[in-house]
Design an enzyme around this catalytic site. Sequence first.
Site, short mmCIF file in Angstrom:
data_model
loop_
_atom_site.label_atom_id
_atom_site.label_comp_id
_atom_site.label_asym_id
_atom_site.label_seq_id
_atom_site.Cartn_x
_atom_site.Cartn_y
_atom_site.Cartn_z
N ASP A 137 0.42 54.19 15.60
CA ASP A 137 -0.52 53.67 16.87
C ASP A 137 0.11 53.15 17.95
O ASP A 137 1.40 54.30 18.73
CB ASP A 137 -0.43 52.28 16.23
CG ASP A 137 -1.50 52.02 14.90
OD1 ASP A 137 -2.13 52.80 14.81
OD2 ASP A 137 -1.65 50.88 14.00
N TYR A 182 11.48 51.33 9.27
CA TYR A 182 10.45 50.58 10.85
C TYR A 182 11.45 49.82 11.58
O TYR A 182 11.51 48.98 10.73
CB TYR A 182 9.31 50.48 10.53
CG TYR A 182 8.15 51.58 10.60
CD1 TYR A 182 7.14 51.91 11.38
CD2 TYR A 182 7.80 51.65 9.41
CE1 TYR A 182 6.93 52.54 11.11
CE2 TYR A 182 7.15 52.87 9.42
CZ TYR A 182 6.24 53.40 10.03
OH TYR A 182 5.09 54.58 10.06
N ASP A 187 -1.98 43.04 14.52
CA ASP A 187 -0.99 43.53 15.86
C ASP A 187 -1.49 42.67 16.94
O ASP A 187 -3.33 41.43 16.70
CB ASP A 187 -1.16 44.44 15.90
CG ASP A 187 -1.77 45.36 16.64
OD1 ASP A 187 -2.77 44.42 17.59
OD2 ASP A 187 -1.39 46.62 16.26
N ARG A 234 2.14 46.25 9.97
CA ARG A 234 0.76 45.32 9.86
C ARG A 234 0.10 44.17 9.16
O ARG A 234 0.35 43.05 9.11
CB ARG A 234 -0.48 45.23 11.35
CG ARG A 234 -0.70 47.05 11.08
CD ARG A 234 -1.30 47.08 12.13
NE ARG A 234 -1.96 48.23 12.29
CZ ARG A 234 -3.75 48.44 12.42
NH1 ARG A 234 -4.29 46.88 11.65
NH2 ARG A 234 -3.83 49.50 11.64
#
Length: 291
Positions: free
Chosen positions: A39, A67, A81, A172
């Site tokens: 993203d 991540y 988010d 998320r």
Amino acid sequence: MATGIIIIDKPQGWTSQDVTARLRRVFGTRRIGHGGTLDPMATGVLPVFVGRATRAVEFFESARKEYIATLRLGLLTDTEDITGAVVETRPVTVGRAEVEAMLPRFLGPQLQTPPMYSAVKVEGKKLYELARAGKTVERQPRPIEIYGLELLECRGEDYVLRIDCSKGTYVRTLCRDIGLALGCGGTMAALRRSRAGAYGLEDAISLEALLARSERGEETESLLRPIDSMFPEYPPLGLTPRQEKACRNGAAFSCIAPPGEYRLYGGREFLALGRCSGGVMTTIKSFYEVN
């Protein structure tokens, strides 16, 4: 023509498509693809495949990812988010101990429902297109797996997590679900991909540095990693001239090797991924240059 894989440390604000479009100019080819969308708000490891290396993109889709994500407790947004609109705020009555105790519940194989703000298609429409039109539709949960989940630090209501996960995992959504399980809700405040398949941040070059090098007229092809670098788990196997000829013609050939999958080489040239069964080698995917 340039061929290989370059690991970009994607900056915030760029889409994965923005990066590949810019790299088409850097390497002078339209034959470029990326390995796993990030993203715009996310940063970190984005493998970009150039030339013949684009043939390997399909294998990268199933690669594990790691991540570093920041979970902000007490906040719920429509996008899950901090780029989204705030849906609800809640008091935070938990601390580090409660967060650490909760994380093991999210390990292992599980089903995850994709967020409305995602590129998943339902009846031919991308979910984010429906979400922007104010629509919410039923989504089918998808199988994912969380291999590792570790709390690295906490700063007030922000908790920094290391997440080792399978393809298709929405970090998320994981942040939201952890927050809901804690009773206060949560949203993802930051995301950095630290590893994708065989490649980590230590292998990456910043997009800024790459573009600066290109603008100075310096060569960039030496930054490309060979295609076989993404298959370290496959043992290498050198072929005889007769086997190499069969491989280049796409034909199966006899091979004295244990059953399994291999990187096949003709001399030093990486030719293909192959599968040996019953003493016969067949090609999974070829990567040699066609003259």
